[in-house]
Design a protein around this motif. Structure first.
Motif, PDB file in Angstrom:
ATOM      1  N   SER A  29      -5.405  38.624  14.593  1.00 41.47           N
ATOM      2  CA  SER A  29      -6.714  39.258  14.462  1.00 41.47           C
ATOM      3  C   SER A  29      -6.673  40.381  13.436  1.00 41.47           C
ATOM      4  CB  SER A  29      -7.168  39.815  15.816  1.00 41.47           C
ATOM      5  OG  SER A  29      -7.300  38.782  16.757  1.00 41.47           O
ATOM      6  N   ALA A  30      -5.591  41.181  13.467  1.00 37.55           N
ATOM      7  CA  ALA A  30      -5.458  42.280  12.506  1.00 37.55           C
ATOM      8  C   ALA A  30      -5.371  41.739  11.079  1.00 37.55           C
ATOM      9  CB  ALA A  30      -4.226  43.102  12.834  1.00 37.55           C
ATOM     10  N   ALA A  31      -4.639  40.634  10.893  1.00 32.81           N
ATOM     11  CA  ALA A  31      -4.514  40.037   9.563  1.00 32.81           C
ATOM     12  C   ALA A  31      -5.869  39.534   9.068  1.00 32.81           C
ATOM     13  CB  ALA A  31      -3.503  38.897   9.593  1.00 32.81           C
ATOM     14  N   PHE A  32      -6.631  38.908   9.974  1.00 39.44           N
ATOM     15  CA  PHE A  32      -7.951  38.410   9.614  1.00 39.44           C
ATOM     16  C   PHE A  32      -8.855  39.556   9.181  1.00 39.44           C
ATOM     17  CE2 PHE A  32     -12.339  37.821  11.116  1.00 39.44           C
ATOM     18  CZ  PHE A  32     -12.719  36.717  10.383  1.00 39.44           C
ATOM     19  N   MET A  33      -8.883  40.622   9.979  1.00 42.45           N
ATOM     20  CA  MET A  33      -9.726  41.768   9.649  1.00 42.45           C
ATOM     21  C   MET A  33      -9.274  42.442   8.366  1.00 42.45           C
ATOM     22  SD  MET A  33     -10.676  43.618  13.267  1.00 42.45           S
ATOM     23  CE  MET A  33      -8.965  43.780  13.810  1.00 42.45           C
ATOM     24  N   LEU A  34      -7.963  42.456   8.124  1.00 41.55           N
ATOM     25  CA  LEU A  34      -7.442  43.100   6.931  1.00 41.55           C
ATOM     26  C   LEU A  34      -7.896  42.389   5.666  1.00 41.55           C
ATOM     27  CD1 LEU A  34      -5.543  45.349   5.927  1.00 41.55           C
ATOM     28  CD2 LEU A  34      -3.692  43.671   5.980  1.00 41.55           C
ATOM     29  N   VAL A  35      -7.765  41.062   5.648  1.00 45.90           N
ATOM     30  CA  VAL A  35      -8.125  40.296   4.451  1.00 45.90           C
ATOM     31  C   VAL A  35      -9.615  40.416   4.136  1.00 45.90           C
ATOM     32  CG1 VAL A  35      -8.275  37.975   3.479  1.00 45.90           C
ATOM     33  CG2 VAL A  35      -6.222  38.674   4.708  1.00 45.90           C
ATOM     34  N   VAL A  36     -10.444  40.158   5.152  1.00 47.30           N
ATOM     35  CA  VAL A  36     -11.886  40.203   4.941  1.00 47.30           C
ATOM     36  C   VAL A  36     -12.365  41.633   4.747  1.00 47.30           C
ATOM     37  CG1 VAL A  36     -14.136  39.676   5.956  1.00 47.30           C
ATOM     38  CG2 VAL A  36     -12.222  38.105   6.278  1.00 47.30           C
ATOM     39  N   GLY A  37     -11.873  42.527   5.602  1.00 51.95           N
ATOM     40  CA  GLY A  37     -12.346  43.902   5.560  1.00 51.95           C
ATOM     41  C   GLY A  37     -12.010  44.630   4.280  1.00 51.95           C
ATOM     42  N   VAL A  38     -10.755  44.503   3.812  1.00 52.19           N
ATOM     43  CA  VAL A  38     -10.344  45.210   2.605  1.00 52.19           C
ATOM     44  C   VAL A  38     -11.143  44.741   1.394  1.00 52.19           C
ATOM     45  CG1 VAL A  38      -8.444  45.491   0.965  1.00 52.19           C
ATOM     46  CG2 VAL A  38      -8.044  45.793   3.410  1.00 52.19           C
ATOM     47  N   SER A  39     -11.330  43.434   1.276  1.00 53.47           N
ATOM     48  CA  SER A  39     -12.068  42.912   0.119  1.00 53.47           C
ATOM     49  C   SER A  39     -13.521  43.381   0.127  1.00 53.47           C
ATOM     50  CB  SER A  39     -12.004  41.382   0.097  1.00 53.47           C
ATOM     51  OG  SER A  39     -12.562  40.829   1.282  1.00 53.47           O
ATOM     52  N   GLU A  40     -14.145  43.361   1.309  1.00 57.68           N
ATOM     53  CA  GLU A  40     -15.543  43.775   1.379  1.00 57.68           C
ATOM     54  C   GLU A  40     -15.694  45.291   1.252  1.00 57.68           C
ATOM     55  OE1 GLU A  40     -18.230  42.079   1.253  1.00 57.68           O
ATOM     56  OE2 GLU A  40     -17.209  40.139   1.281  1.00 57.68           O
ATOM     57  N   LEU A  41     -14.760  46.027   1.797  1.00 58.01           N
ATOM     58  CA  LEU A  41     -14.797  47.482   1.629  1.00 58.01           C
ATOM     59  C   LEU A  41     -14.667  47.855   0.160  1.00 58.01           C
ATOM     60  CD1 LEU A  41     -12.616  48.751   4.610  1.00 58.01           C
ATOM     61  CD2 LEU A  41     -15.009  49.332   4.179  1.00 58.01           C
ATOM     62  N   TRP A  42     -13.809  47.138  -0.541  1.00 62.33           N
ATOM     63  CA  TRP A  42     -13.614  47.414  -1.964  1.00 62.33           C
ATOM     64  C   TRP A  42     -14.877  47.088  -2.755  1.00 62.33           C
ATOM     65  CZ3 TRP A  42     -10.254  49.984  -4.834  1.00 62.33           C
ATOM     66  CH2 TRP A  42     -10.262  49.774  -6.212  1.00 62.33           C
ATOM     67  N   LEU A  43     -15.520  45.981  -2.414  1.00 66.02           N
ATOM     68  CA  LEU A  43     -16.727  45.590  -3.133  1.00 66.02           C
ATOM     69  C   LEU A  43     -17.881  46.539  -2.825  1.00 66.02           C
ATOM     70  CD1 LEU A  43     -16.601  41.709  -2.654  1.00 66.02           C
ATOM     71  CD2 LEU A  43     -16.271  42.975  -4.790  1.00 66.02           C
ATOM     72  N   GLY A  44     -18.042  46.873  -1.553  1.00 70.57           N
ATOM     73  CA  GLY A  44     -19.122  47.777  -1.156  1.00 70.57           C
ATOM     74  C   GLY A  44     -20.487  47.216  -1.490  1.00 70.57           C
TER      75      GLY A  44
END
Length: 272
Positions: free
Chosen positions: A23-38
């Protein structure tokens, strides 16, 4: 004399570790990319997640129905999108409407569902609002929630001790709770020493971590009263999105409530 048979306690103690890591890996991949894009991309993701989590809540509190929870989820996403677009006073009304809709439809624990539904909406709005000035504030918030949860998980299982609230969340211990507070402080010190946050952030961190822990407990309470183990099965083998974001909901709601009283010592971009 034969050796005593090994107990299953170590297996039970670490049995859900794999699920948490995935679950942490899933959130990391999706979350980091979307946080970066904003911007719009991040806002659309949060709007979609809010709609899904609202559907999960509506489905848990009104089992056996199909169309009503789905309609609730779509309505919640639309209201959040409207709140983000129009802001100001209209946003407050739009964030409350989905919760009121829960109260007006047949379901168990209407009051609990209404309050928790509003919390989901406020958290969705808050995440989008916290990302808009830049990355430091929302990165700090997410890091506080994740680190406090991980610290509480490992210390709670290694140290054990008195339970925090056994009637609602039998696995949580006071040792894990306190460890989560220390983890939140360490996260904040990193932001302070890199020049992104004032020293008062260190005092705010354990309060936010505790709100995250209460958010986790609140969702456990809703599930317990609904007689379900997971909020849904949308993440195969790992429950639903409410199961993954319950602590973040509690933390963001607290930040939004405290911000009504004035500015908070939150991290900001360098020179911000």
């Amino acid at each position: 004399m034969t050796d005593p048979k090994p107990t299953a306690e170590p297996v039970a103690r670490w049995g859900d570790l794999k699920k948490r890591l995935i679950s942490a890996a899933f959130m990391l991949v999706v979350g980091v990319s979307e946080l970066w894009l904003g911007g719009t991309s991040f806002a659309l993701l949060i709007i979609a997640l809010t709609g899904v989590m609202f559907w999960e809540l509506a489905n848990m509190t009104a089992p056996g129905r199909v169309r009503t929870p789905l309609a609730m989820g779509v309505f919640a996403a639309a209201c959040l999108a409207g709140g983000v677009l129009f802001r100001d006073d209209l946003a407050s009304t739009l964030l409350i409407l989905p919760g009121l809709a829960l109260a007006l439809t047949p379901r168990r624990d209407r009051r609990i569902a209404t309050v928790y539904g509003i919390a989901i909406m406020v958290a969705g709005y808050g995440l989008i609002d916290l990302r808009s000035p830049g990355l430091p504030a929302i990165l700090w918030l997410i890091a506080v929630v994740i680190v406090s949860d991980v610290a509480g998980y490992f210390v709670g299982r290694l140290v054990g001790g008195p339970k925090f609230w056994p009637a609602i969340s039998p696995k949580k211990t006071w040792s894990g709770t306190v460890a989560g507070w220390f983890g939140a402080v360490l996260v904040s010190l990193v932001f302070v020493f890199t020049g992104h946050a004032p020293w008062l952030t260190v005092l705010l961190a354990p309060v936010v971590a505790f709100a995250g822990q209460l958010g986790d407990i609140a969702e456990s309470w809703v599930k317990r009263r609904s007689g379900v183990k997971d909020s849904s099965s949308l993440i195969p083998g790992h429950g639903g999105f409410l199961d993954r974001f319950d602590a973040l909901i509690g933390a963001v709601v607290l930040i939004m409530l405290l911000s009504l009283a004035g500015s908070l010592p939150m991290p900001a971009p360098l020179g911000g």
